[in-house]
Scaffold this active site. Structure first.
Site, short mmCIF file in Angstrom:
data_model
loop_
_atom_site.label_atom_id
_atom_site.label_comp_id
_atom_site.label_asym_id
_atom_site.label_seq_id
_atom_site.Cartn_x
_atom_site.Cartn_y
_atom_site.Cartn_z
N LYS A 136 2.36 -4.53 50.37
CA LYS A 136 1.31 -3.60 50.09
C LYS A 136 0.72 -4.01 48.79
O LYS A 136 1.15 -4.64 47.92
CB LYS A 136 1.52 -2.14 49.71
CG LYS A 136 2.41 -1.86 48.69
CD LYS A 136 3.08 -0.52 48.80
CE LYS A 136 3.97 0.00 47.57
NZ LYS A 136 4.76 1.15 47.87
N TYR A 141 -14.79 -9.50 19.61
CA TYR A 141 -15.41 -8.03 19.38
C TYR A 141 -14.91 -7.28 18.26
O TYR A 141 -13.66 -7.33 18.00
CB TYR A 141 -15.27 -7.23 20.70
CG TYR A 141 -16.19 -7.59 21.85
CD1 TYR A 141 -17.48 -7.76 21.61
CD2 TYR A 141 -15.61 -8.27 23.11
CE1 TYR A 141 -18.49 -8.16 22.75
CE2 TYR A 141 -16.43 -8.54 23.96
CZ TYR A 141 -17.84 -8.41 23.91
OH TYR A 141 -18.55 -8.67 24.94
C1 LIG Z 1 5.98 1.08 47.88
C2 LIG Z 1 7.14 1.47 48.83
C3 LIG Z 1 8.11 0.76 48.77
C4 LIG Z 1 8.83 -0.44 48.04
O1 LIG Z 1 9.30 0.25 47.00
P1 LIG Z 1 9.82 -0.84 45.70
O2 LIG Z 1 10.44 0.07 44.73
O3 LIG Z 1 8.93 -1.83 45.24
O4 LIG Z 1 10.93 -1.70 46.63
C5 LIG Z 1 9.16 1.33 49.72
N1 LIG Z 1 8.71 2.58 50.72
C6 LIG Z 1 7.77 3.26 50.52
C7 LIG Z 1 7.22 4.23 51.45
C8 LIG Z 1 6.76 2.58 49.48
O5 LIG Z 1 5.62 3.13 49.43
#
Ligand SMILES: *Cc1c(COP(=O)(O)O)cnc(C)c1O
Length: 347
Positions: A33, A257
């Site tokens: 994601k 800056y």
């Molecule tokens: C982001 C997410 C994960 C992965 O989590 P990590 O801590 O990066 O392994 C797993 N399950 C859900 C529902 C998530 O939103």
């Protein structure tokens, strides 16, 4: 041009390490994601698929349709019900009864259950109703899952939640039989939950993001004798900037800056092509932020920053941990914020 270097060997190393913990490649869903936590969605999806991983998770439909041809299943974690049915190998996490009712017939879904985080998922009392809706609306139930709220922390909450989840699993199995459905997959663990678990892994698969990229925020006291530092995980990403130009500065000249950095001895100062517009944090120049190749001089601009010297390219980090600490955040944020426009280079 600035670029993100991806270590294929380290990614493979982390994935192998996690597969070993969960019991094989078929039991690992890689979480890609948010542009694969900033690493580049397509690049990482192709690598994961080349390693034999068959399941992936993404944020939304946009991400799913870019990579679903590479996997047997791509699970969308945080999108709204679609207006039309998506490809069979795209499935959706369902977060509420209200949402469940909106899926078009034949949609593949994973029912989220609220086992204590109280962010997403349906309540225990809503399970029967959820199954009735699934049957009535002709949805395909592929999974029943939950998410841990404190798998990183040194306390028992993770076990309390696992117990709650077990109750959902038992009840869901009864309902699957009652309605004559195909048995769905059950899954509950993210990276931290997988890493801290000492007992045998029992779910159908785990959903791992951060650990595949080489990081964990799991309390170090969970390290066992067999684990190396950081559970043996290796950072996958390093961030590089290239030189835009150099100048000779003399004592008293002030850089950037606000002119808050004053030159104390004559030197060459160069400007590099990453700024907060590229998703790096805006450093205000008042502290002592050191990146891998030196101390940033003055404020970080939208598209550049300055360093002493004239190297053609410099590394901002090979490990995001120190940057995360400096900005009071977690490695997830340092990487996820990086602009998708930064070029990726696989080594
Ligand atoms: C982001 C997410 C994960 C992965 O989590 P990590 O801590 O990066 O392994 C797993 N399950 C859900 C529902 C998530 O939103």
């Amino acid at each position: 041009m600035a670029y993100i270097q991806i270590s294929k060997a380290n990614y493979k190393h982390n994935i192998d390490l996690l597969c070993k913990r969960v019991g094989g490649k078929d039991k690992l869903m890689v979480v890609l994601k948010d542009n694969a936590y900033g690493h580049g969605l397509k690049v990482m999806a192709e690598l994961a698929a080349s390693f034999g991983i068959k399941k992936s998770a993404v944020k939304n439909i946009d991400e799913a349709i870019q990579i679903n041809n590479l996997f047997e299943e791509t699970l969308i974690l945080a999108d709204h019900p679609p207006l039309s049915k998506q490809d069979d190998n795209i499935s959706f996490a369902v977060h509420s009864i209200e949402g469940l009712k909106k899926f078009p017939p034949k949609s593949s879904i994973h029912l989220g259950t609220d086992t204590g985080m109280h962010r997403n998922g349906i309540q225990y009392e809503e399970l029967e109703n959820a199954f009735e809706i699934i049957v009535k609306n002709d949805l395909v139930l592929k999974g029943v899952f939950t998410h841990h709220k404190s798998a990183d922390d040194l306390n028992c909450e993770v076990f309390w939640q696992a117990q709650n989840y077990n109750k959902f699993v038992q009840k869901a199995k009864e309902l699957v039989e009652k309605h004559n459905l195909k048995m769905p997959n059950f899954h509950s663990c993210n990276s931290a939950a997988v890493l801290r678990k000492q007992s045998k892994f029992k779910d159908d698969f785990a959903r791992c993001g951060i650990a595949t990229y080489g990081y964990t925020h799991v309390d170090k006291s969970f390290l066992t004798q067999n684990d190396q530092e950081n559970f043996g995980l290796k950072p996958v990403m390093s961030l590089w900037a290239e030189k835009l130009g150099s100048r000779n500065l003399k004592i008293g000249d002030r850089v950037g800056y606000g002119g808050i950095y004053e030159i104390k001895s004559p030197q060459i100062v160069s400007t590099y092509d990453i700024g907060y517009g590229d998703g790096f944090f805006r450093y205000d120049g008042l502290g002592d932020l050191s990146i891998d190749d030196g101390k940033i001089l003055g404020r970080l601009s939208m598209d550049s920053f300055s360093l002493s010297g004239d190297k053609p390219k410099v590394c901002l980090f090979r490990d995001a941990t120190e940057i995360a600490k400096y900005f009071n955040t977690i490695t997830y944020e340092v990487m996820t914020k990086l602009s998708p426009y930064i070029r990726k280079e696989i080594v």
